[in-house]
Design a protein around this motif. Sequence first.
Motif, PDB file in Angstrom:
ATOM      1  N   TYR A  15      47.475  63.166  67.374  1.00 29.82           N
ATOM      2  CA  TYR A  15      47.201  64.486  67.780  1.00 29.82           C
ATOM      3  C   TYR A  15      47.602  65.014  68.949  1.00 29.82           C
ATOM      4  CZ  TYR A  15      44.721  65.359  63.413  1.00 29.82           C
ATOM      5  OH  TYR A  15      44.208  65.429  61.993  1.00 29.82           O
ATOM      6  N   LYS A  16      48.376  63.940  69.867  1.00 34.35           N
ATOM      7  CA  LYS A  16      48.657  64.387  71.099  1.00 34.35           C
ATOM      8  C   LYS A  16      50.344  64.730  71.019  1.00 34.35           C
ATOM      9  CE  LYS A  16      45.424  62.146  73.944  1.00 34.35           C
ATOM     10  NZ  LYS A  16      45.239  60.959  74.943  1.00 34.35           N
ATOM     11  N   THR A  17      50.825  64.374  69.774  1.00 37.35           N
ATOM     12  CA  THR A  17      52.101  64.884  69.422  1.00 37.35           C
ATOM     13  C   THR A  17      52.464  66.371  69.294  1.00 37.35           C
ATOM     14  OG1 THR A  17      52.141  64.261  67.419  1.00 37.35           O
ATOM     15  CG2 THR A  17      52.633  62.436  68.667  1.00 37.35           C
ATOM     16  N   SER A  18      53.545  66.850  69.240  1.00 39.73           N
ATOM     17  CA  SER A  18      53.859  68.145  69.003  1.00 39.73           C
ATOM     18  C   SER A  18      53.384  68.489  67.582  1.00 39.73           C
ATOM     19  CB  SER A  18      55.331  68.441  69.268  1.00 39.73           C
ATOM     20  OG  SER A  18      56.029  67.676  68.408  1.00 39.73           O
ATOM     21  N   ILE A  19      53.574  67.757  66.652  1.00 41.90           N
ATOM     22  CA  ILE A  19      53.344  67.796  65.168  1.00 41.90           C
ATOM     23  C   ILE A  19      51.812  67.954  65.071  1.00 41.90           C
ATOM     24  CG2 ILE A  19      53.284  66.841  62.968  1.00 41.90           C
ATOM     25  CD1 ILE A  19      55.959  65.337  63.709  1.00 41.90           C
ATOM     26  N   GLY A  20      50.963  67.136  65.667  1.00 39.25           N
ATOM     27  CA  GLY A  20      49.580  67.028  65.490  1.00 39.25           C
ATOM     28  C   GLY A  20      49.082  68.429  66.283  1.00 39.25           C
ATOM     29  N   VAL A  21      49.797  69.047  67.347  1.00 40.15           N
ATOM     30  CA  VAL A  21      49.434  70.141  67.743  1.00 40.15           C
ATOM     31  C   VAL A  21      49.665  71.344  66.968  1.00 40.15           C
ATOM     32  CG1 VAL A  21      49.618  71.700  69.998  1.00 40.15           C
ATOM     33  CG2 VAL A  21      49.402  69.153  70.217  1.00 40.15           C
ATOM     34  N   ALA A  22      50.653  71.304  66.430  1.00 38.19           N
ATOM     35  CA  ALA A  22      51.226  72.437  65.401  1.00 38.19           C
ATOM     36  C   ALA A  22      50.087  72.411  64.554  1.00 38.19           C
ATOM     37  CB  ALA A  22      52.405  72.286  65.196  1.00 38.19           C
ATOM     38  N   ARG A  23      49.939  71.304  63.882  1.00 37.75           N
ATOM     39  CA  ARG A  23      48.851  71.109  62.605  1.00 37.75           C
ATOM     40  C   ARG A  23      47.686  71.680  62.940  1.00 37.75           C
ATOM     41  NH1 ARG A  23      47.393  65.813  59.177  1.00 37.75           N
ATOM     42  NH2 ARG A  23      45.740  66.455  57.892  1.00 37.75           N
ATOM     43  N   HIS A  24      47.040  71.325  63.950  1.00 37.92           N
ATOM     44  CA  HIS A  24      45.796  71.774  64.506  1.00 37.92           C
ATOM     45  C   HIS A  24      45.860  73.182  64.871  1.00 37.92           C
ATOM     46  CE1 HIS A  24      41.940  71.597  66.602  1.00 37.92           C
ATOM     47  NE2 HIS A  24      42.440  72.444  67.609  1.00 37.92           N
ATOM     48  N   LEU A  25      46.842  73.804  65.193  1.00 36.62           N
ATOM     49  CA  LEU A  25      46.849  75.321  65.445  1.00 36.62           C
ATOM     50  C   LEU A  25      46.811  76.219  64.051  1.00 36.62           C
ATOM     51  CD1 LEU A  25      49.157  75.770  68.282  1.00 36.62           C
ATOM     52  CD2 LEU A  25      46.912  76.227  68.279  1.00 36.62           C
ATOM     53  N   ILE A  26      47.565  75.442  62.916  1.00 34.74           N
ATOM     54  CA  ILE A  26      47.688  76.141  61.629  1.00 34.74           C
ATOM     55  C   ILE A  26      46.274  76.047  61.142  1.00 34.74           C
ATOM     56  CG2 ILE A  26      48.780  75.919  59.614  1.00 34.74           C
ATOM     57  CD1 ILE A  26      51.283  74.887  60.994  1.00 34.74           C
ATOM     58  N   GLU A  27      45.731  74.842  61.313  1.00 35.72           N
ATOM     59  CA  GLU A  27      44.331  74.724  60.501  1.00 35.72           C
ATOM     60  C   GLU A  27      43.311  75.551  60.935  1.00 35.72           C
ATOM     61  OE1 GLU A  27      43.433  70.637  60.859  1.00 35.72           O
ATOM     62  OE2 GLU A  27      44.633  69.824  59.180  1.00 35.72           O
ATOM     63  N   ASN A  28      43.256  75.966  62.274  1.00 34.47           N
ATOM     64  CA  ASN A  28      42.336  76.649  63.039  1.00 34.47           C
ATOM     65  C   ASN A  28      42.647  78.051  62.693  1.00 34.47           C
ATOM     66  OD1 ASN A  28      41.220  74.579  64.206  1.00 34.47           O
ATOM     67  ND2 ASN A  28      42.083  75.037  66.468  1.00 34.47           N
ATOM     68  N   PHE A  29      44.150  78.433  62.523  1.00 37.64           N
ATOM     69  CA  PHE A  29      44.176  79.564  62.107  1.00 37.64           C
ATOM     70  C   PHE A  29      43.838  79.969  60.338  1.00 37.64           C
ATOM     71  CE2 PHE A  29      47.127  82.466  59.246  1.00 37.64           C
ATOM     72  CZ  PHE A  29      46.905  83.583  59.865  1.00 37.64           C
ATOM     73  N   PHE A  30      43.917  79.205  59.721  1.00 40.80           N
ATOM     74  CA  PHE A  30      43.178  78.945  58.196  1.00 40.80           C
ATOM     75  C   PHE A  30      41.935  79.259  58.102  1.00 40.80           C
ATOM     76  CE2 PHE A  30      47.543  78.112  56.631  1.00 40.80           C
ATOM     77  CZ  PHE A  30      47.755  79.119  56.036  1.00 40.80           C
ATOM     78  N   ALA A  31      41.283  78.613  59.078  1.00 36.44           N
ATOM     79  CA  ALA A  31      39.736  78.600  59.297  1.00 36.44           C
ATOM     80  C   ALA A  31      39.180  79.849  59.782  1.00 36.44           C
ATOM     81  CB  ALA A  31      39.261  77.492  60.331  1.00 36.44           C
ATOM     82  N   LYS A  32      40.044  80.674  60.556  1.00 35.51           N
ATOM     83  CA  LYS A  32      39.669  81.895  61.157  1.00 35.51           C
ATOM     84  C   LYS A  32      39.969  82.788  60.098  1.00 35.51           C
ATOM     85  CE  LYS A  32      40.398  81.118  66.032  1.00 35.51           C
ATOM     86  NZ  LYS A  32      41.248  81.583  67.131  1.00 35.51           N
ATOM     87  N   LEU A  33      41.134  82.844  59.279  1.00 35.36           N
ATOM     88  CA  LEU A  33      41.205  83.650  58.200  1.00 35.36           C
ATOM     89  C   LEU A  33      40.383  83.615  57.136  1.00 35.36           C
ATOM     90  CD1 LEU A  33      43.676  85.481  57.349  1.00 35.36           C
ATOM     91  CD2 LEU A  33      44.849  83.582  56.173  1.00 35.36           C
ATOM     92  N   LYS A  34      39.711  82.341  56.549  1.00 33.56           N
ATOM     93  CA  LYS A  34      38.724  82.365  55.743  1.00 33.56           C
ATOM     94  C   LYS A  34      37.529  82.982  56.025  1.00 33.56           C
ATOM     95  CE  LYS A  34      40.199  77.988  53.950  1.00 33.56           C
ATOM     96  NZ  LYS A  34      39.864  76.626  53.615  1.00 33.56           N
ATOM     97  N   GLN A  35      37.333  83.425  57.457  1.00 36.89           N
ATOM     98  CA  GLN A  35      36.126  84.200  57.776  1.00 36.89           C
ATOM     99  C   GLN A  35      36.319  85.653  57.447  1.00 36.89           C
ATOM    100  OE1 GLN A  35      35.813  84.045  61.854  1.00 36.89           O
ATOM    101  NE2 GLN A  35      34.999  81.804  61.867  1.00 36.89           N
ATOM    102  N   TYR A  36      37.404  86.123  56.902  1.00 36.20           N
ATOM    103  CA  TYR A  36      37.501  87.476  56.385  1.00 36.20           C
ATOM    104  C   TYR A  36      37.182  87.356  54.841  1.00 36.20           C
ATOM    105  CZ  TYR A  36      39.605  89.259  60.754  1.00 36.20           C
ATOM    106  OH  TYR A  36      39.713  89.581  62.270  1.00 36.20           O
ATOM    107  N   TRP A  37      35.859  88.039  54.662  1.00 32.71           N
ATOM    108  CA  TRP A  37      35.475  88.120  53.150  1.00 32.71           C
ATOM    109  C   TRP A  37      36.477  88.576  52.305  1.00 32.71           C
ATOM    110  CZ3 TRP A  37      33.683  92.004  49.958  1.00 32.71           C
ATOM    111  CH2 TRP A  37      33.200  91.562  48.938  1.00 32.71           C
TER     112      TRP A  37
END
Length: 64
Positions: A15-37
Amino acid sequence: MFSHYTIVAIANAFYKTSIGVARHLIENFFAKLKQYWAITTRYDKRATNFLGAIYLAASVIWLN
């Protein structure tokens, strides 16, 4: 045999690599997107209408 601490160390190194950081950002974006009913329960006939709603929600998330 791997111990628990070895597995945790490997996971932290990933998760400290750039791949892990990018994956984390994308997962957080989809989590925020799911909040929109309206997005999560939307069933449009056309993909362009659905994509437009996703663009709108993504721009609202980006501006906040």
